[in-house]
Scaffold this motif. Structure first.
Motif, PDB file in Angstrom:
ATOM      1  N   ALA A 197       0.833  -1.199   0.000  1.00 33.93           N
ATOM      2  CA  ALA A 197       0.000   0.000   0.000  1.00 33.93           C
ATOM      3  C   ALA A 197       0.869   1.251   0.000  1.00 33.93           C
ATOM      4  CB  ALA A 197      -0.930  -0.008   1.206  1.00 33.93           C
ATOM      5  N   SER A 198       0.232   2.363  -0.220  1.00 35.64           N
ATOM      6  CA  SER A 198       0.923   3.658  -0.149  1.00 35.64           C
ATOM      7  C   SER A 198       0.466   4.386   1.106  1.00 35.64           C
ATOM      8  CB  SER A 198       0.602   4.499  -1.395  1.00 35.64           C
ATOM      9  OG  SER A 198      -0.804   4.686  -1.517  1.00 35.64           O
ATOM     10  N   GLY A 199       1.130   5.485   1.427  1.00 39.68           N
ATOM     11  CA  GLY A 199       0.743   6.285   2.572  1.00 39.68           C
ATOM     12  C   GLY A 199       1.054   5.609   3.892  1.00 39.68           C
ATOM     13  N   PRO A 200       0.288   5.933   4.954  1.00 40.20           N
ATOM     14  CA  PRO A 200       0.547   5.378   6.290  1.00 40.20           C
ATOM     15  C   PRO A 200       0.488   3.852   6.335  1.00 40.20           C
ATOM     16  CG  PRO A 200      -1.014   7.208   6.408  1.00 40.20           C
ATOM     17  CD  PRO A 200      -0.841   6.903   4.959  1.00 40.20           C
ATOM     18  N   ALA A 201      -0.467   3.276   5.601  1.00 37.61           N
ATOM     19  CA  ALA A 201      -0.566   1.818   5.597  1.00 37.61           C
ATOM     20  C   ALA A 201       0.701   1.197   5.034  1.00 37.61           C
ATOM     21  CB  ALA A 201      -1.782   1.380   4.783  1.00 37.61           C
ATOM     22  N   GLY A 202       1.246   1.804   3.996  1.00 39.79           N
ATOM     23  CA  GLY A 202       2.479   1.298   3.401  1.00 39.79           C
ATOM     24  C   GLY A 202       3.659   1.416   4.347  1.00 39.79           C
ATOM     25  N   ARG A 203       3.700   2.511   5.125  1.00 41.43           N
ATOM     26  CA  ARG A 203       4.813   2.668   6.085  1.00 41.43           C
ATOM     27  C   ARG A 203       4.770   1.557   7.127  1.00 41.43           C
ATOM     28  NH1 ARG A 203       3.573   8.181   5.486  1.00 41.43           N
ATOM     29  NH2 ARG A 203       2.296   8.224   7.396  1.00 41.43           N
ATOM     30  N   PHE A 204       3.564   1.269   7.624  1.00 41.49           N
ATOM     31  CA  PHE A 204       3.467   0.167   8.582  1.00 41.49           C
ATOM     32  C   PHE A 204       3.738  -1.167   7.894  1.00 41.49           C
ATOM     33  CE2 PHE A 204       0.723  -3.260  10.267  1.00 41.49           C
ATOM     34  CZ  PHE A 204       1.391  -3.474  11.463  1.00 41.49           C
ATOM     35  N   GLY A 205       3.182  -1.341   6.693  1.00 38.36           N
ATOM     36  CA  GLY A 205       3.327  -2.616   5.993  1.00 38.36           C
ATOM     37  C   GLY A 205       4.753  -2.962   5.640  1.00 38.36           C
ATOM     38  N   ARG A 206       5.558  -1.948   5.284  1.00 36.51           N
ATOM     39  CA  ARG A 206       6.926  -2.228   4.860  1.00 36.51           C
ATOM     40  C   ARG A 206       7.947  -2.112   5.986  1.00 36.51           C
ATOM     41  NH1 ARG A 206       4.515  -0.018   0.336  1.00 36.51           N
ATOM     42  NH2 ARG A 206       4.900   2.136   0.946  1.00 36.51           N
ATOM     43  N   ARG A 207       7.577  -1.430   7.070  1.00 37.91           N
ATOM     44  CA  ARG A 207       8.527  -1.288   8.168  1.00 37.91           C
ATOM     45  C   ARG A 207       8.086  -2.069   9.399  1.00 37.91           C
ATOM     46  NH1 ARG A 207       9.518   4.589  10.650  1.00 37.91           N
ATOM     47  NH2 ARG A 207       7.327   4.261  11.206  1.00 37.91           N
ATOM     48  N   GLY A 208       6.814  -1.924   9.767  1.00 37.08           N
ATOM     49  CA  GLY A 208       6.355  -2.548  10.997  1.00 37.08           C
ATOM     50  C   GLY A 208       5.990  -4.007  10.848  1.00 37.08           C
ATOM     51  N   LEU A 209       5.201  -4.337   9.816  1.00 35.31           N
ATOM     52  CA  LEU A 209       4.716  -5.702   9.673  1.00 35.31           C
ATOM     53  C   LEU A 209       5.862  -6.712   9.502  1.00 35.31           C
ATOM     54  CD1 LEU A 209       2.064  -7.212   9.730  1.00 35.31           C
ATOM     55  CD2 LEU A 209       1.916  -6.963   7.247  1.00 35.31           C
ATOM     56  N   PRO A 210       6.880  -6.418   8.681  1.00 38.12           N
ATOM     57  CA  PRO A 210       7.986  -7.388   8.590  1.00 38.12           C
ATOM     58  C   PRO A 210       8.683  -7.617   9.926  1.00 38.12           C
ATOM     59  CG  PRO A 210       8.067  -5.864   6.748  1.00 38.12           C
ATOM     60  CD  PRO A 210       7.032  -5.330   7.691  1.00 38.12           C
ATOM     61  N   LEU A 211       8.882  -6.541  10.709  1.00 36.91           N
ATOM     62  CA  LEU A 211       9.522  -6.722  12.012  1.00 36.91           C
ATOM     63  C   LEU A 211       8.658  -7.561  12.942  1.00 36.91           C
ATOM     64  CD1 LEU A 211      11.208  -3.324  12.971  1.00 36.91           C
ATOM     65  CD2 LEU A 211      12.302  -5.491  12.449  1.00 36.91           C
ATOM     66  N   VAL A 212       7.352  -7.314  12.920  1.00 35.23           N
ATOM     67  CA  VAL A 212       6.449  -8.080  13.770  1.00 35.23           C
ATOM     68  C   VAL A 212       6.467  -9.550  13.361  1.00 35.23           C
ATOM     69  CG1 VAL A 212       4.047  -8.406  14.453  1.00 35.23           C
ATOM     70  CG2 VAL A 212       4.977  -6.094  14.237  1.00 35.23           C
ATOM     71  N   VAL A 213       6.471  -9.807  12.065  1.00 40.91           N
ATOM     72  CA  VAL A 213       6.527 -11.191  11.586  1.00 40.91           C
ATOM     73  C   VAL A 213       7.854 -11.838  11.970  1.00 40.91           C
ATOM     74  CG1 VAL A 213       6.560 -12.645   9.527  1.00 40.91           C
ATOM     75  CG2 VAL A 213       4.887 -10.797   9.707  1.00 40.91           C
TER      76      VAL A 213
END
Length: 717
Positions: free
Chosen positions: A595-611
């Motif tokens: 995704a783009s925007g805030p969702a993309g920031r979480f998706g590319r930075r936060g979600l991989p770390l959480v996984v």
């Protein structure tokens, strides 16, 4: 006036039949057991497992018949000859070349090429370990007409071994031969042996024992000492017959080290002896006997094939396991490093009075979803009554059948509203509360949780920053005086709260605990409220709020005391649901990666770390214990235990630091060793079971835990 119903006569209870544990319960344990078994198979094939380097000194020869000491290199103690073994010499002008310790992927092919070029057949005394590692070479040796003999499986000095170990060594080698070439061999040479004159009271019983089991033992006439690498000339000279024209059984080696001199000397030796009129053959042919190898059929053949297949799988799997172990180490130490760097920064920020701007003083709504919480609900509401912050409380009774709503009504607290609804799940209850909330900030807590007087005030202060959409509180284990409670207490302080400090500084807190969290109604409305798509509605809503661009922070002083599961069965049920629900939430929000925007920031930075930190590292972490067990039982126990002790020491230091940051008394850390050795493994198995359930498409239902209502705010708090 209430109607009284007549009592039913109760029938005597029948003993309850224990239900068989579900298959998925055994699958994680079976997987770990298979990994350990593969490592043991690989260790057998590489001589790491059961390897014994003892070598017997020369002993007396009182039990060895004189005819064997002065006879030939081949001894037959089979059948009727067991009490009176006979020996045989190699006929005149005949040479048998024999090679020990192989096959070797590097040297055996070169030796075979030389023998093939000169049309010479030889005897190869192979170890079971090398056979399992190099099946193609064994097949080539047999196909080229050479003779196979056994040299044990792990190459120990059999004089030191029990009859059971000797039988195992031979049986395993025969199993490997059957799996590779479909044959068994009756020819045997003891490791570390030389000529028959060296037989003594240590080695002779081994010859008799194996003779009784059908083995012919082949010693040597000449030891070239090629393993010492004395030079090509010296090897050739040692191999030449001392008596012109006499037959010779010559020892060389095709494995066990650098055999370049052996390879170079072999061609020279063959050419020289052929020029002197010698013929080259195998032991069986030289003695005019039948072949030493016999075909194998039926079960023994397929058992051997299965063994070789499993060994080859193990040999190819271990590099992968080592790579995954390195990933586990990198992730764990990376996580530790991030915690140690970011947690102090978070703690300093938390001590600042103006961290969030002007103090928040507006009233807030506290939602208490309750389903069969009669043991706990009074404690929960009484703790809220002591709050030092203006609140309205909405209790949403989600179809309780134990009179929870009646208790709330009887308490008649002026700041509490009760909503009764049919049972629809926690998400449904929270959505009903959100719709009825009077204020812009909504605090959510569980019906088995108690707040300190300052909890709500501390929890809502970060909302002084308009960019913050939700706040995570500090969940504490209230019933920590049992061993299981102490284990969970350590996990909450180290694994949850220290993690939240790290994730807070990275701006990616993935979960606001259901026990203590707060949201802006605006943020909740933006994501459509609570969802029942997953079993971890708290993780789901947190990720959804992050994807909308809101910040989420951790308020460490907003403490809530919750009743943790008091038995292993309840703990298993809770963590199974948590793990499975968290995986569901991660999968649900996977599109944020693109995704783009805030969702993309979480998706590319936060979600991989959480996984990586929340799924991959814990899923792979059992490898540490598998390697630990393997190292202690089969490899270097001292080095293994030292390494594991270092890991525990790092864990202890980090735990002490986490307790210090959380202002907790460190005496509960005395249970840390047992937590690492028992509780940690239990959590691994839970996560593995959750992953297997997810991959196999299984479904879980919400499981209500039994509560005792024993948790209250501690005096020191």
């Amino acid at each position: 006036m209430s109607r009284r119903h007549p009592r039913r006569r109760q029938s005597p209870r029948r003993p309850r039949r224990l239900a068989a544990p579900p298959l998925r319960f055994f699958m994680p344990l079976s997987l770990l057991a298979c990994l350990l078994a593969l490592m043991v198979l690989r260790g057998l094939a590489t001589n790491e497992v059961f390897h014994d380097t003892q070598i017997a000194d020369s002993a007396d020869k009182t039990t060895v018949p004189e005819n064997l000491l002065t006879g030939g290199p081949v001894i037959d103690a089979r059948g009727e000859k067991n009490d009176d073994p006979v020996s045989y010499r190699i006929p005149d002008k005949t040479v048998v070349l024999s090679f020990d310790d192989g096959p070797s992927a590097e040297w055996t092919p070169k030796i075979l090429e030389i023998l093939e070029a000169r049309k010479v057949r030889a005897d190869f005394f192979v170890t079971g370990a090398s056979t399992a590692r190099n099946p193609d070479l064994i097949r080539r040796i047999v196909a080229d007409g050479h003779e196979i003999g056994l040299h044990s499986f792990t190459h120990p000095d059999l004089a030191f071994q029990s009859h059971a170990r000797i039988s195992w060594e031979m049986a395993q080698t025969q199993l490997a031969l059957a799996g590779v070439a479909g044959v068994h061999s009756s020819l045997f040479r003891p490791p570390y042996s030389s000529n028959a004159a060296a037989l003594d009271d240590w080695s002779y019983p081994v010859i008799k024992y194996l003779g009784a089991r059908g083995y012919v033992t082949a010693f040597i006439d000449h030891d070239t000492d090629d393993w010492k690498r004395p030079g090509v000339e010296a090897i050739v000279q040692e191999a030449l017959p001392t008596t012109p024209g006499a037959g010779e059984l010559i020892l060389l080696h095709d494995a066990g080290g650098d055999r370049s001199q052996t390879v170079e000397a072999l061609g020279v030796l063959i050419d020289k002896l052929q020029a002197d009129g010698y013929r080259f053959t195998t032991i069986s042919e030289a003695l005019g006997a039948g072949s030493a190898t016999t075909p194998v059929h039926g079960f023994r053949l397929w058992a051997g094939k299965g063994y070789i297949w499993a060994t080859q799988l193990a040999l190819h799997t271990l590099p992968v396991l080592i790579g995954l172990l390195a990933v586990v180490g990198f992730l764990n130490f990376g996580r530790f490093a991030l915690m140690l760097v970011l947690a102090p920064i978070h703690a300093r920020r938390a001590r600042r009075q103006d961290a969030w701007g002007e103090p928040v003083t507006e009233p807030v709504t506290v939602l208490v979803p309750a389903y069969n919480e009669r043991e706990c609900i009074a404690n929960t509401l009484n703790s809220l009554a002591a709050s030092d912050y203006p609140i309205e409380v909405i209790v949403i009774d989600d179809g309780s059948s134990d009179g929870t709503a009646d208790i709330v009504e009887e308490m008649d607290l002026p700041f509490v509203r009760l909503i009764r609804k049919v049972n629809g799940g926690k998400s449904s209850a929270l959505n009903a509360g959100i719709a009825a909330a009077s204020h812009d900030i909504v605090v959510m807590m569980d019906g088995d949780t108690v707040f300190e007087p300052s909890t709500v005030r501390e929890l809502v202060q970060p909302f002084g920053d308009p960019g913050i959409g939700a706040v995570s509180g500090n969940a504490k284990v209230g019933n920590r005086d049992t061993l299981i409670g102490a284990w969970q207490h350590i996990e909450y302080v180290l694994g949850h709260n220290l993690d939240r400090r790290m994730y807070d500084m990275l701006g990616i807190i993935p979960t606001i605990p259901g026990a203590v969290g707060a949201f802006r109604k605006e943020a909740l409305d933006a994501v459509g409220g609570m969802s029942d798509d997953t079993l971890a509605e708290d993780t789901d809503i947190t990720m959804a709020v992050l994807c909308e661009g809101w910040r989420i922070v951790y308020a460490e002083r907003a403490r809530a005391w919750t009743e943790a599961p008091a038995s292993l069965q309840q703990l298993w049920s809770q963590r199974y649901r948590w793990s499975y629900g968290s995986m569901q939430a991660m999968w649900k929000h996977r599109r944020a990666v693109f995704a783009s925007g805030p969702a993309g920031r979480f998706g590319r930075r936060g979600l991989p770390l959480v996984v990586l930190f929340g799924v991959i590292a814990p899923l792979l972490a059992p490898l540490v214990d598998v390697f630990l067990i393997y190292g202690v039982l089969f490899a270097d126990a001292g080095l293994t235990l030292t390494s594991f002790g270092g890991f525990l020491a790092i864990q202890a230091v980090l735990s002490w630091y986490a307790f210090r940051l959380d202002h907790e008394k460190p005496w509960h850390l005395i249970s840390l060793p047992t937590q690492q050795l028992v509780y940690r493994q239990l959590m691994y198995i839970v996560l593995l079971q959750s992953a297997i359930t997810a991959l196999t498409g299984g479904r879980l239902r919400w499981q209500k835990l039994r509560r005792t209502g024993e948790v209250s705010v501690p005096v020191e708090a």
